[in-house]
Scaffold this motif. Structure first.
Motif, PDB file in Angstrom:
ATOM      1  N   ARG A   1       0.837  -1.206   0.000  1.00  0.00           N
ATOM      2  CA  ARG A   1       0.000   0.000   0.000  1.00  0.00           C
ATOM      3  C   ARG A   1       0.869   1.252   0.000  1.00  0.00           C
ATOM      4  O   ARG A   1       0.504   2.267  -0.598  1.00  0.00           O
ATOM      5  CB  ARG A   1      -0.949  -0.005   1.192  1.00  0.00           C
TER       6      ARG A   1
ATOM      7  N   ALA B   1       1.986   1.870  -3.447  1.00  0.00           N
ATOM      8  CA  ALA B   1       0.884   2.400  -4.252  1.00  0.00           C
ATOM      9  C   ALA B   1       0.447   3.796  -3.818  1.00  0.00           C
ATOM     10  O   ALA B   1      -0.338   4.444  -4.503  1.00  0.00           O
ATOM     11  CB  ALA B   1      -0.308   1.444  -4.180  1.00  0.00           C
ATOM     12  N   GLY B   2       0.941   4.241  -2.653  1.00  0.00           N
ATOM     13  CA  GLY B   2       0.514   5.538  -2.150  1.00  0.00           C
ATOM     14  C   GLY B   2      -0.894   5.508  -1.596  1.00  0.00           C
ATOM     15  O   GLY B   2      -1.588   6.525  -1.582  1.00  0.00           O
ATOM     16  N   LEU B   3      -1.331   4.342  -1.131  1.00  0.00           N
ATOM     17  CA  LEU B   3      -2.681   4.219  -0.574  1.00  0.00           C
ATOM     18  C   LEU B   3      -2.652   4.420   0.936  1.00  0.00           C
ATOM     19  O   LEU B   3      -1.621   4.183   1.567  1.00  0.00           O
ATOM     20  CB  LEU B   3      -3.249   2.832  -0.891  1.00  0.00           C
TER      21      LEU B   3
ATOM     22  N   ALA C   1       2.871   6.652  -7.831  1.00  0.00           N
ATOM     23  CA  ALA C   1       1.452   6.399  -7.577  1.00  0.00           C
ATOM     24  C   ALA C   1       0.596   6.388  -8.851  1.00  0.00           C
ATOM     25  O   ALA C   1      -0.362   5.635  -8.952  1.00  0.00           O
ATOM     26  CB  ALA C   1       0.903   7.426  -6.594  1.00  0.00           C
TER      27      ALA C   1
ATOM     28  N   VAL D   1       0.701   2.862 -11.084  1.00  0.00           N
ATOM     29  CA  VAL D   1       0.499   1.618 -10.365  1.00  0.00           C
ATOM     30  C   VAL D   1      -0.903   1.063 -10.587  1.00  0.00           C
ATOM     31  O   VAL D   1      -1.877   1.804 -10.597  1.00  0.00           O
ATOM     32  CB  VAL D   1       0.713   1.867  -8.854  1.00  0.00           C
TER      33      VAL D   1
ATOM     34  N   MET E   1      -3.294  -2.335  -9.041  1.00  0.00           N
ATOM     35  CA  MET E   1      -3.226  -3.296  -7.950  1.00  0.00           C
ATOM     36  C   MET E   1      -4.309  -4.354  -8.100  1.00  0.00           C
ATOM     37  O   MET E   1      -5.399  -4.082  -8.563  1.00  0.00           O
ATOM     38  CB  MET E   1      -3.382  -2.592  -6.604  1.00  0.00           C
TER      39      MET E   1
ATOM     40  N   GLN F   1     -12.924  -6.557  -4.649  1.00  0.00           N
ATOM     41  CA  GLN F   1     -12.470  -5.475  -5.529  1.00  0.00           C
ATOM     42  C   GLN F   1     -13.310  -5.323  -6.793  1.00  0.00           C
ATOM     43  O   GLN F   1     -13.085  -4.406  -7.566  1.00  0.00           O
ATOM     44  CB  GLN F   1     -11.019  -5.716  -5.915  1.00  0.00           C
TER      45      GLN F   1
ATOM     46  N   GLY G   1     -12.079   1.886 -14.713  1.00  0.00           N
ATOM     47  CA  GLY G   1     -11.032   2.894 -14.590  1.00  0.00           C
ATOM     48  C   GLY G   1     -11.272   4.084 -15.512  1.00  0.00           C
ATOM     49  O   GLY G   1     -11.183   5.238 -15.106  1.00  0.00           O
TER      50      GLY G   1
ATOM     51  N   ARG H   1      -8.896  -6.334 -15.712  1.00  0.00           N
ATOM     52  CA  ARG H   1      -8.998  -4.926 -15.367  1.00  0.00           C
ATOM     53  C   ARG H   1      -7.613  -4.336 -15.106  1.00  0.00           C
ATOM     54  O   ARG H   1      -7.312  -3.209 -15.513  1.00  0.00           O
ATOM     55  CB  ARG H   1      -9.881  -4.734 -14.139  1.00  0.00           C
TER      56      ARG H   1
ATOM     57  N   GLU I   1      -5.861  -1.253 -17.267  1.00  0.00           N
ATOM     58  CA  GLU I   1      -5.294  -0.019 -16.724  1.00  0.00           C
ATOM     59  C   GLU I   1      -3.911   0.248 -17.311  1.00  0.00           C
ATOM     60  O   GLU I   1      -3.435   1.376 -17.315  1.00  0.00           O
ATOM     61  CB  GLU I   1      -5.216  -0.085 -15.197  1.00  0.00           C
TER      62      GLU I   1
ATOM     63  N   ARG J   1      -0.678  -0.229 -16.537  1.00  0.00           N
ATOM     64  CA  ARG J   1       0.303   0.514 -15.749  1.00  0.00           C
ATOM     65  C   ARG J   1       1.645  -0.223 -15.777  1.00  0.00           C
ATOM     66  O   ARG J   1       1.689  -1.446 -15.908  1.00  0.00           O
ATOM     67  CB  ARG J   1      -0.171   0.665 -14.304  1.00  0.00           C
TER      68      ARG J   1
END
Lengths: 245, 251
Positions: free
Chosen positions: A48, A51-53, A72, A75, A77, A83, A97, A142, A146, A148
């Motif tokens: 986390r 991920a900057g969460l 961030a 990324v 996840m 989810q 997204g 998914r 995204e 990433r």
């Protein structure tokens, strides 16, 4: 897309008590790095933080991409469960997204990705109509949608039965090739199977561990894989043993 | 449709059973008719006073419908505002919590004092008792987005507005249903209390009047009409709930 390596150093704290002692490691670019450790050791917190969460633990140190750009925004996840949107179809789960960013959803791309993960016929189904393995494949589609450079996997295969897990591991290894992948797991077999580099996480720090010479994903039945797995389990038992014992 | 038919059938049986029980109590105890009239007498009163009851029922139902609509719309708006704005949360959340400790029904006399005996005071009372449960039930769910979806939104770089519309609102729909369930229980109560405090029309007024004149059967007739109104609302909310479970959660 060139994926960066990730450098992390420091120590992890919850309130005033230490969770993980001083560590310093570089997760290589465009490779699978596996962080192995028992439950509750703070692996998810590390993920986390990358991920900057929001996270209950505090990092006294830094996590940076080696190319110097912020992490961030690069990324994606994938976690164990909880989810997918239960009210939306597989396809709408894949494109969420885009809709969250206010962009035009790329339905064709989403459909191709669902075909890639073997759910081409299930695009209109809702999560509850699919098996746990199929739901994880939606999550994988998914994650790929995204697109990433860095993909963080938080025990995504732990809840699956052993055969489904093997299929998913191969699929993820194939489809996420070329990205910087960080996988956290408590399963030595999974670590040996998928890792380009692997570390054991414990209160005492984060220690690298040896792997067979061949490239992942490794055949689960190969002798080298099995002996490496046994050696790793042995190491985990020494390294992660509770202090009192 | 077979399920609906079976439910109706079961409901009818249960209804007939309740009527039979009622009649049995009246017959066996020999209680005087001005204390507890039997179902036959009440049906007679319903028939004889049909026009009077209809007129008053229409007035009460109109107030109820309007009050519920206003309470629900304002409740949903408040819940969304609180979700979207941190400042609004900071300011309004304590008020919302405190307001739940105040029995809103107790405000009915004050509202009547301020707004008179007509429709406005009734509508405001109904809207108030609807507003708080809808707001708090919906808001609680809006703020309880599962971690996985919250992470998804954050990593995707979603703004608060889109996150609320695309993730929080569908997730919170069961909360709205919970609020509506409470609203359709409190709403008819507010109708009665509003009219008992002071009114020259409505089913509650009719009940008071009938009671004063010893027309117990008419009082029961009015009560039954009000109960039917409540039941209708309840059936609508149940249907909405069933639809949402089907549409929003699983199959």
């Amino acid at each position: 897309m060139t994926a960066p390596a990730i450098h992390m150093s420091g120590s992890l704290w919850v309130g005033g008590s230490g969770l993980i002692d001083a560590f310093d490691l570089t997760l290589p670019a465009e490779r699978w790095s596996v962080l192995l450790g028992p439950s509750g050791v703070g692996k998810t917190s590390l993920l986390r933080l990358i991920a900057g969460l929001p996270c209950a633990a505090r990092l006294d140190g830094r996590i940076t991409a080696t190319d110097g750009a912020p992490l961030a925004t690069r990324v994606a996840m994938m976690a164990q469960d909880d989810q997918l949107m239960p009210w939306a179809s597989a396809l709408n789960n894949v494109i969420i997204g885009s809709r969250l960013r206010g962009e035009r959803p790329q339905r064709d791309l989403a459909h191709r990705l669902l075909v890639d993960v073997g759910l081409g016929d299930h695009a209109a189904r809702k999560p509850a109509q699919l098996s746990a393995g199929q739901r994880q494949r939606i999550a994988l589609a998914r994650t790929l949608y995204e697109d990433r450079a860095v993909v963080l996997l938080d025990e995504p295969f732990s809840a699956l039965d052993v055969l489904t897990r093997h299929v998913m591991q191969d699929m993820a290894a194939r489809l996420l090739y070329g990205r910087t992948v960080v996988l956290i797991t408590h399963d030595p077999a999974e670590a040996i199977r998928l890792a380009d580099r692997a570390w054991i996480v414990s209160r005492r720090g984060i220690a690298p561990c040896g792997l067979p010479d061949d490239a992942p994903p490794r055949a689960p039945e190969a002798a080298a894989t099995l002996s490496a797995q046994a050696a790793l389990l042995q190491r985990m038992r020494q390294f992660c043993a509770p202090k009192a014992a | 449709m077979r399920g609906v038919g079976r439910r109706l059938w079961r409901g009818a049986i249960a209804f007939l059973f309740a009527i039979a029980l009622w009649q049995a109590v009246v017959s066996l105890t020999g209680v005087p008719r001005f204390i507890l009239p039997g179902p036959g007498l009440v049906a007679q009163a319903l028939w004889d006073n049909a026009a009077l009851i209809w007129e008053n029922a229409l007035w009460s139902a109109g107030n109820l419908g309007l009050g519920l609509a206003i309470g629900i719309v304002l409740g949903v708006e408040t819940a969304l505002l609180l979700t979207l704005s941190r400042r609004a949360r900071w300011l309004l959340r304590p008020i919302l919590v405190a307001a739940q400790a105040v029995p809103v029904f107790a405000l009915a006399p004050v509202i009547t004092l301020w707004m008179g005996y007509g429709m406005p005071s009734k509508i405001v009372t109904i809207a108030l008792v609807t507003y708080f449960p809808v707001t708090s039930a919906l808001f609680d769910r809006l703020m309880a987005l599962p971690t996985g979806l919250a992470d998804l939104s954050r990593l995707a770089g979603a703004g608060r507005w889109r996150e609320t519309l695309l993730l929080r609102l569908p997730h919170a729909f069961p909360g709205l249903i919970t609020g509506l369930r409470l609203a359709v229980v409190y709403g008819p109560l507010a109708v009665l209390i509003g009219e008992w405090v002071g009114s020259s029309q409505g089913l509650g007024h009719l009940m008071l009047m009938a009671n004063g004149r010893g027309q117990t059967a008419l009082m029961f007739a009015a009560l039954i009409v009000l109960a039917t109104l409540s039941l209708t609302l309840w059936v609508i909310v149940e249907a909405l709930s069933r639809w949402s479970v089907k549409r929003l959660s699983s199959a």
